[in-house]
Design a protein around this motif. Structure first.
Motif, short mmCIF file in Angstrom:
data_model
loop_
_atom_site.label_atom_id
_atom_site.label_comp_id
_atom_site.label_asym_id
_atom_site.label_seq_id
_atom_site.Cartn_x
_atom_site.Cartn_y
_atom_site.Cartn_z
N TYR A 1 -34.01 44.84 24.48
CA TYR A 1 -34.56 45.04 23.14
C TYR A 1 -36.02 44.62 23.01
O TYR A 1 -36.58 44.64 21.92
CB TYR A 1 -33.72 44.29 22.11
N PHE A 2 -36.65 44.22 24.11
CA PHE A 2 -38.09 43.94 24.15
C PHE A 2 -38.70 44.90 25.17
O PHE A 2 -38.06 45.26 26.16
CB PHE A 2 -38.38 42.51 24.61
N ASN A 3 -39.97 45.25 24.97
CA ASN A 3 -40.66 46.10 25.96
C ASN A 3 -41.26 45.23 27.06
O ASN A 3 -42.44 45.33 27.38
CB ASN A 3 -41.73 46.96 25.28
N GLU B 1 -40.87 43.57 19.45
CA GLU B 1 -39.69 42.71 19.48
C GLU B 1 -38.71 43.20 18.43
O GLU B 1 -39.08 43.78 17.41
CB GLU B 1 -40.05 41.25 19.21
N PRO B 2 -37.41 42.99 18.65
CA PRO B 2 -36.41 43.42 17.67
C PRO B 2 -36.33 42.44 16.51
O PRO B 2 -36.78 41.30 16.62
CB PRO B 2 -35.12 43.41 18.50
N VAL B 3 -35.74 42.88 15.43
CA VAL B 3 -35.44 42.00 14.30
C VAL B 3 -33.93 42.04 14.10
O VAL B 3 -33.36 43.10 13.80
CB VAL B 3 -36.17 42.44 13.02
N LEU B 4 -33.30 40.92 14.29
CA LEU B 4 -31.85 40.81 14.14
C LEU B 4 -31.57 40.38 12.70
O LEU B 4 -31.79 39.23 12.32
CB LEU B 4 -31.31 39.78 15.14
N SER C 1 -32.51 45.58 12.50
CA SER C 1 -33.18 46.27 11.40
C SER C 1 -33.34 47.75 11.73
O SER C 1 -33.27 48.16 12.90
CB SER C 1 -34.56 45.64 11.16
N ASP C 2 -33.55 48.55 10.72
CA ASP C 2 -33.75 49.98 10.91
C ASP C 2 -34.96 50.23 11.80
O ASP C 2 -36.00 49.58 11.65
CB ASP C 2 -33.94 50.69 9.57
N GLY C 3 -34.84 51.16 12.73
CA GLY C 3 -35.95 51.49 13.61
C GLY C 3 -36.06 50.63 14.85
O GLY C 3 -36.91 50.88 15.70
N ALA C 4 -35.19 49.61 14.98
CA ALA C 4 -35.21 48.79 16.19
C ALA C 4 -34.87 49.66 17.39
O ALA C 4 -34.10 50.62 17.29
CB ALA C 4 -34.21 47.64 16.07
N GLU C 5 -35.46 49.32 18.54
CA GLU C 5 -35.38 50.21 19.70
C GLU C 5 -34.70 49.56 20.90
O GLU C 5 -34.67 48.35 21.05
CB GLU C 5 -36.79 50.65 20.12
N GLU D 1 -34.26 54.72 19.46
CA GLU D 1 -33.76 53.88 18.39
C GLU D 1 -32.31 53.50 18.66
O GLU D 1 -31.53 54.28 19.20
CB GLU D 1 -33.85 54.60 17.04
N ILE D 2 -31.96 52.27 18.32
CA ILE D 2 -30.59 51.79 18.51
C ILE D 2 -29.65 52.62 17.64
O ILE D 2 -29.92 52.87 16.46
CB ILE D 2 -30.48 50.31 18.14
N GLY D 3 -28.55 53.08 18.21
CA GLY D 3 -27.57 53.85 17.46
C GLY D 3 -27.86 55.33 17.36
O GLY D 3 -27.10 56.06 16.72
N LEU D 4 -28.91 55.78 18.03
CA LEU D 4 -29.27 57.19 17.98
C LEU D 4 -28.23 58.02 18.74
O LEU D 4 -27.73 57.60 19.79
CB LEU D 4 -30.65 57.40 18.61
#
Length: 351
Positions: A225-227, A250-253, A262-266, A287-290
């Protein structure tokens, strides 16, 4: 007068040094920024297709391709790497000496004919080798030490030294080092530090995959979840921080208990594998869940073991797993559709 000026300069330098030390930032010479853009295109050639098997893990040796499945009656399928024809079906779902339930390949650089796995559900270590007298592959099992369960990304450095991380709820850091001789288990602390402070468990936030190299004495840690790719020595000291793209993402949990981002997290890195010469990181930025049909095609970031970026390969498929030929000539990628059918594509490597 001159003494007062020198005193002031010294005081400024002293404050600057210690203020930087308090921030605990990564020294700039340890940060390597890599462009996300591909340097090489590779078109996949379909070499194997299986309906309703849902292979999920892969291991390539010098002459064979081993695949694991949760649907097949035989948990391990073996293909020839020359023509990708089925060579053997190994293991069974029963309770006998060759029973296997949820097999995962041990990670390593050596690609000999023998294969080692772990069975997560049956808490066992598995050895697969060819018996010339019986003219077939045999499976040998032993109980997994309690300290290694429930390991994934298990790297066996020697008969007594292992590196791995666990299923998400059991993690207490990025990954752990376990020494069988001393019965010590050391967790490497979470990295990188997030801008947002969390009071909850952040295990899910730091999901990652690792690969250890005994000769170079390093552990590659590719974060999901981080680049980022973080490189550590065998004692857990950071050696290099590789960032893909100029911006640190960075992601937002939002809800740790529900593992909700959060929406748009990758998503970024799904796996890392290696040969004697290079390590290869599977990048699936989306995006997560895509939905699967909307995901971008995978990239493979290639580095040598001196941590130099060698190439970025753009694949023409979104891959869920992969492994590399021992001689760095090609890699194989798994593609899984919504019907749980699995296809294997072969991609040429030109380094």
């Amino acid at each position: 007068m001159k003494l007062n000026i020198l005193s002031i300069i010294f005081l400024i330098l002293f404050c600057f040094v210690f203020s930087c030390k308090d921030k605990k930032e990564m020294p700039s010479h340890l940060i390597q920024i890599i462009d996300e853009k591909e340097t090489e295109l590779s078109t996949g050639k379909l070499v194997f297709e299986e309906d309703m098997q849902q292979f999920f893990d892969m291991h390539i040796t010098d002459s064979l391709v081993f695949l694991t499945s949760q649907r097949n009656n035989s948990p391990v399928t073996v293909l020839s790497s020359k023509n990708f024809e089925r060579v053997a079906e190994l293991g069974d779902r029963g309770q006998g000496p060759e029973s296997v339930d949820f097999p995962l390949f041990l990670k390593g650089l050596s690609k000999k004919g023998d294969v080692e796995l772990l069975d997560l559900n049956r808490r066992s270590l598995i050895y697969i080798g060819y018996n010339s007298e019986k003219k077939r592959y045999i499976i040998e099992k032993e109980m997994m030490p309690d300290s290694l369960w429930p390991s994934i990304n298990l790297n066996k450095i020697s008969d007594t030294l292992y590196f791995a991380n666990s299923l998400v709820p059991f993690n207490k850091g990025l990954y752990f080092k376990w020494d069988k001789q001393t019965s010590t288990k050391e967790w490497i602390q979470y990295y990188p530090v997030t801008k947002r402070k969390y009071d909850e468990d952040v295990t899910h936030l730091y999901r990652n995959t690792i690969l250890a190299n005994k000769e170079k004495a390093i552990v590659v840690c590719a974060l999901t979840y981080f680049n980022r790719i973080a490189i550590f020595d065998l004692n857990g000291n950071i050696l290099k921080d590789i960032q893909i793209g100029k911006e640190f993402i960075e992601p937002v949990l939002e809800n740790a208990e529900l593992q909700k981002f959060s929406d748009g997290a990758e998503l970024f890195f799904l796996n890392v594998v290696g040969s004697d010469n290079y390590f290869y990181c599977l990048w699936n930025r989306s995006e997560i869940g895509l939905d699967k049909d909307k995901r971008k095609n995978s990239k493979i970031f290639v580095f040598d073991w001196d941590l130099n970026h060698v190439s970025t390969i753009q694949a023409d498929q979104p891959l869920v797993a992969f492994d590399v030929d021992p001689y760095d000539r090609y890699f194989l990628g798994l593609f899984s559709d919504d019907e749980a059918d699995t296809s294997i594509y072969k991609f040429a490597i030109e380094l």
